[in-house]
Design a protein around this motif. Sequence first.
Motif, short mmCIF file in Angstrom:
data_model
loop_
_atom_site.label_atom_id
_atom_site.label_comp_id
_atom_site.label_asym_id
_atom_site.label_seq_id
_atom_site.Cartn_x
_atom_site.Cartn_y
_atom_site.Cartn_z
N ASP A 117 60.86 3.49 -2.33
CA ASP A 117 60.56 4.12 -3.61
C ASP A 117 60.48 3.04 -4.68
O ASP A 117 61.37 2.90 -5.53
N PRO B 183 57.21 0.30 -6.65
CA PRO B 183 55.81 -0.13 -6.66
C PRO B 183 55.58 -1.32 -5.73
O PRO B 183 56.46 -2.14 -5.51
N MET B 184 54.39 -1.38 -5.20
CA MET B 184 54.06 -2.40 -4.20
C MET B 184 54.23 -3.81 -4.75
O MET B 184 54.65 -4.70 -4.02
N SER B 185 53.94 -4.07 -6.02
CA SER B 185 54.10 -5.42 -6.56
C SER B 185 55.57 -5.84 -6.55
O SER B 185 55.88 -7.00 -6.28
N THR C 87 49.23 -7.05 -1.50
CA THR C 87 48.99 -6.10 -0.41
C THR C 87 49.16 -6.64 1.01
O THR C 87 49.33 -5.84 1.93
N GLU D 24 50.56 1.57 -1.61
CA GLU D 24 51.32 2.35 -2.59
C GLU D 24 50.59 3.65 -2.93
O GLU D 24 49.38 3.64 -3.16
N ASP E 83 51.54 6.84 -5.61
CA ASP E 83 52.44 7.45 -6.59
C ASP E 83 53.78 6.73 -6.69
O ASP E 83 54.84 7.36 -6.74
N GLY E 84 53.75 5.40 -6.71
CA GLY E 84 54.96 4.61 -6.88
C GLY E 84 55.81 4.46 -5.64
O GLY E 84 56.89 3.87 -5.69
N THR F 98 55.91 2.90 -1.81
CA THR F 98 55.22 1.86 -1.03
C THR F 98 55.60 1.93 0.43
O THR F 98 56.79 1.99 0.77
N ALA G 44 64.40 -2.17 -10.23
CA ALA G 44 63.50 -1.21 -10.90
C ALA G 44 63.96 -0.89 -12.31
O ALA G 44 65.09 -0.98 -12.68
#
Length: 160
Positions: free
Chosen positions: A26, A28-30, A91, A115, A117-118, A120, A160
Amino acid sequence: MRVNRHGSATTELIGDREVKMQRVFDAPMSLVFDALTKPEHVRAHFSPDPNPLHICEIDLRVGGTYHYAWYVPGDKECSFRGTFLEIERPTRIVATWLFEGWPNDEAVETMTLEEVDGVTTLTDVLKFKDRTSLGDHFQGNNEGMQTSFDQLEDLLAELA
């Protein structure tokens, strides 16, 4: 909403010489990418044993190398290393993979992040040179991988 996904990583054999591990985070991918590639973050989650990494070297560029090592209970060193072959931030990472405990079992590791919706999904595929190299390393007990991914989840919540 953050969901506790501890213990949810999956491992499956795909083909006769590849193993796929997958885990949802849960975050973001970054942020997941940074947690997988920045030494200060890798130190916090990679070792599944009580001892932290005493070596955490990452030269994140094509042709650069990485090396992670820690002491397992009983003071035996556990060490992973490899060379980055492809990097597509945030990615995809492709690198050679070698666990020094099995020096003949080198693989190519491809990690991809997607990702929605946030949330990943990390997919990690190890492709060994042959079935013998794959052996039975990933069949049965994958507790170390689960612990590392659970620690990564906890770290991502803190960041986060």
